[in-house]
Design a protein around this motif. Structure first.
Motif, PDB file in Angstrom:
ATOM      1  N   PRO A  83      44.403  47.986  33.499  1.00  0.00           N
ATOM      2  CA  PRO A  83      43.807  47.547  32.462  1.00  0.00           C
ATOM      3  C   PRO A  83      42.707  48.024  32.161  1.00  0.00           C
ATOM      4  CG  PRO A  83      44.833  45.557  32.635  1.00  0.00           C
ATOM      5  CD  PRO A  83      45.401  46.337  33.895  1.00  0.00           C
ATOM      6  N   GLU A  84      41.876  48.984  31.525  1.00  0.00           N
ATOM      7  CA  GLU A  84      40.345  49.835  31.452  1.00  0.00           C
ATOM      8  C   GLU A  84      39.103  48.050  31.893  1.00  0.00           C
ATOM      9  OE1 GLU A  84      37.635  51.623  28.865  1.00  0.00           O
ATOM     10  OE2 GLU A  84      39.007  52.285  28.754  1.00  0.00           O
ATOM     11  N   GLY A  85      38.605  47.854  32.852  1.00  0.00           N
ATOM     12  CA  GLY A  85      37.871  47.088  33.136  1.00  0.00           C
ATOM     13  C   GLY A  85      38.279  46.144  34.103  1.00  0.00           C
ATOM     14  N   ALA A  86      39.322  46.328  34.809  1.00  0.00           N
ATOM     15  CA  ALA A  86      39.670  45.316  35.552  1.00  0.00           C
ATOM     16  C   ALA A  86      40.055  45.794  36.982  1.00  0.00           C
ATOM     17  CB  ALA A  86      41.670  44.542  35.111  1.00  0.00           C
ATOM     18  N   GLU A  87      39.401  47.063  37.136  1.00  0.00           N
ATOM     19  CA  GLU A  87      39.487  47.595  38.527  1.00  0.00           C
ATOM     20  C   GLU A  87      39.335  46.600  39.516  1.00  0.00           C
ATOM     21  OE1 GLU A  87      37.966  49.427  36.270  1.00  0.00           O
ATOM     22  OE2 GLU A  87      39.271  50.241  35.958  1.00  0.00           O
ATOM     23  N   ARG A  88      37.902  45.979  39.538  1.00  0.00           N
ATOM     24  CA  ARG A  88      37.544  44.924  40.359  1.00  0.00           C
ATOM     25  C   ARG A  88      37.882  44.084  40.994  1.00  0.00           C
ATOM     26  NH1 ARG A  88      31.483  41.940  39.589  1.00  0.00           N
ATOM     27  NH2 ARG A  88      32.128  40.995  41.543  1.00  0.00           N
ATOM     28  N   LEU A  89      39.204  43.520  39.731  1.00  0.00           N
ATOM     29  CA  LEU A  89      40.240  42.347  40.383  1.00  0.00           C
ATOM     30  C   LEU A  89      41.317  42.875  41.495  1.00  0.00           C
ATOM     31  CD1 LEU A  89      40.798  39.836  39.099  1.00  0.00           C
ATOM     32  CD2 LEU A  89      42.232  40.211  37.584  1.00  0.00           C
ATOM     33  N   PHE A  90      41.287  44.033  40.580  1.00  0.00           N
ATOM     34  CA  PHE A  90      43.053  44.256  41.922  1.00  0.00           C
ATOM     35  C   PHE A  90      42.063  44.593  42.880  1.00  0.00           C
ATOM     36  CE2 PHE A  90      44.857  44.288  37.502  1.00  0.00           C
ATOM     37  CZ  PHE A  90      46.084  43.803  37.487  1.00  0.00           C
ATOM     38  N   ARG A  91      40.747  45.118  43.516  1.00  0.00           N
ATOM     39  CA  ARG A  91      40.550  45.640  44.435  1.00  0.00           C
ATOM     40  C   ARG A  91      40.339  44.020  45.311  1.00  0.00           C
ATOM     41  NH1 ARG A  91      37.071  49.078  41.802  1.00  0.00           N
ATOM     42  NH2 ARG A  91      35.239  48.072  41.986  1.00  0.00           N
ATOM     43  N   TYR A  92      39.723  42.859  44.562  1.00  0.00           N
ATOM     44  CA  TYR A  92      40.359  42.073  45.102  1.00  0.00           C
ATOM     45  C   TYR A  92      41.143  41.450  44.788  1.00  0.00           C
ATOM     46  CZ  TYR A  92      34.758  41.417  43.730  1.00  0.00           C
ATOM     47  OH  TYR A  92      33.995  41.187  44.490  1.00  0.00           O
ATOM     48  N   TYR A  93      42.412  41.677  44.486  1.00  0.00           N
ATOM     49  CA  TYR A  93      43.566  41.613  45.119  1.00  0.00           C
ATOM     50  C   TYR A  93      43.827  41.972  46.392  1.00  0.00           C
ATOM     51  CZ  TYR A  93      48.752  41.027  44.094  1.00  0.00           C
ATOM     52  OH  TYR A  93      50.332  40.519  44.452  1.00  0.00           O
ATOM     53  N   ARG A  94      44.254  42.408  45.915  1.00  0.00           N
ATOM     54  CA  ARG A  94      44.110  44.016  47.591  1.00  0.00           C
ATOM     55  C   ARG A  94      43.739  43.682  48.650  1.00  0.00           C
ATOM     56  NH1 ARG A  94      43.880  48.596  43.734  1.00  0.00           N
ATOM     57  NH2 ARG A  94      45.936  49.242  43.335  1.00  0.00           N
ATOM     58  N   LEU A  95      42.705  43.280  48.162  1.00  0.00           N
ATOM     59  CA  LEU A  95      41.867  42.197  49.773  1.00  0.00           C
ATOM     60  C   LEU A  95      43.160  41.211  49.598  1.00  0.00           C
ATOM     61  CD1 LEU A  95      38.475  43.306  49.231  1.00  0.00           C
ATOM     62  CD2 LEU A  95      39.630  44.207  50.802  1.00  0.00           C
ATOM     63  N   ILE A  96      42.965  40.705  49.611  1.00  0.00           N
ATOM     64  CA  ILE A  96      43.752  38.928  49.445  1.00  0.00           C
ATOM     65  C   ILE A  96      44.996  39.568  50.146  1.00  0.00           C
ATOM     66  CG2 ILE A  96      44.396  36.926  48.443  1.00  0.00           C
ATOM     67  CD1 ILE A  96      42.287  36.972  46.632  1.00  0.00           C
ATOM     68  N   GLN A  97      45.522  39.910  49.693  1.00  0.00           N
ATOM     69  CA  GLN A  97      46.880  40.451  49.890  1.00  0.00           C
ATOM     70  C   GLN A  97      46.821  41.149  51.465  1.00  0.00           C
ATOM     71  OE1 GLN A  97      48.417  39.025  47.857  1.00  0.00           O
ATOM     72  NE2 GLN A  97      50.491  40.274  47.621  1.00  0.00           N
ATOM     73  N   ASP A  98      46.126  42.090  51.422  1.00  0.00           N
ATOM     74  CA  ASP A  98      46.137  42.680  53.916  1.00  0.00           C
ATOM     75  C   ASP A  98      45.340  41.079  54.754  1.00  0.00           C
ATOM     76  OD1 ASP A  98      46.659  44.698  51.721  1.00  0.00           O
ATOM     77  OD2 ASP A  98      44.414  45.216  52.062  1.00  0.00           O
ATOM     78  N   CYS A  99      44.406  40.470  53.655  1.00  0.00           N
ATOM     79  CA  CYS A  99      44.334  39.429  54.356  1.00  0.00           C
ATOM     80  C   CYS A  99      45.294  38.308  54.937  1.00  0.00           C
ATOM     81  CB  CYS A  99      43.194  38.265  53.885  1.00  0.00           C
ATOM     82  SG  CYS A  99      41.627  39.579  54.373  1.00  0.00           S
ATOM     83  N   MET A 100      46.482  38.283  53.608  1.00  0.00           N
ATOM     84  CA  MET A 100      47.698  37.443  53.601  1.00  0.00           C
ATOM     85  C   MET A 100      48.986  37.716  54.171  1.00  0.00           C
ATOM     86  SD  MET A 100      47.964  35.866  50.061  1.00  0.00           S
ATOM     87  CE  MET A 100      49.082  34.875  50.652  1.00  0.00           C
ATOM     88  N   ALA A 101      48.521  39.380  54.907  1.00  0.00           N
ATOM     89  CA  ALA A 101      49.529  39.849  55.429  1.00  0.00           C
ATOM     90  C   ALA A 101      48.994  39.722  56.929  1.00  0.00           C
ATOM     91  CB  ALA A 101      49.708  41.338  55.509  1.00  0.00           C
TER      92      ALA A 101
END
Length: 102
Positions: A83-101
């Protein structure tokens, strides 16, 4: 490539989330109304997987989405329909997923 669930990694992930939340095997047994703790130990050791109902209840107990419990070879990109304006949130989500992996 066939999409598969890695039971060992899923067990490790569940164990990690339980430790972070301070949830014991007995807590899981009681919350999910299981007959004994052995089922939980089998999940944690990668010998078996929780049923879909138990995964759903476990995700509620650990306060995470079900996708955070299950590990496999599927590459999920939650950023496809951002959704528009949520790009930053999803970047953090991907960073967290990568760290957990890692």
């Amino acid at each position: 490539m066939t999409t598969t669930i890695d039971k060992a990694k899923t067990g490790q992930q569940i164990r990690l989330l339980m430790e972070k939340r301070g949830v014991t095997v007995r807590d899981v047994k009681n919350a999910l109304s299981l007959a004994c703790v052995q089922s939980v130990y089998h999940w944690l050791d990668g010998q078996s997987m929780p049923t879909l109902d138990n995964l759903y209840a476990l995700s509620d107990l650990l306060e995470v989405p079900m996708d955070m419990l299950v590990c496999g070879n599927r590459r999920y990109d939650p950023g496809k329909d951002i959704p528009e304006g949520a790009e930053r949130l999803f970047r953090y989500y991907r960073l967290i997923q990568d760290c957990m992996a890692a």
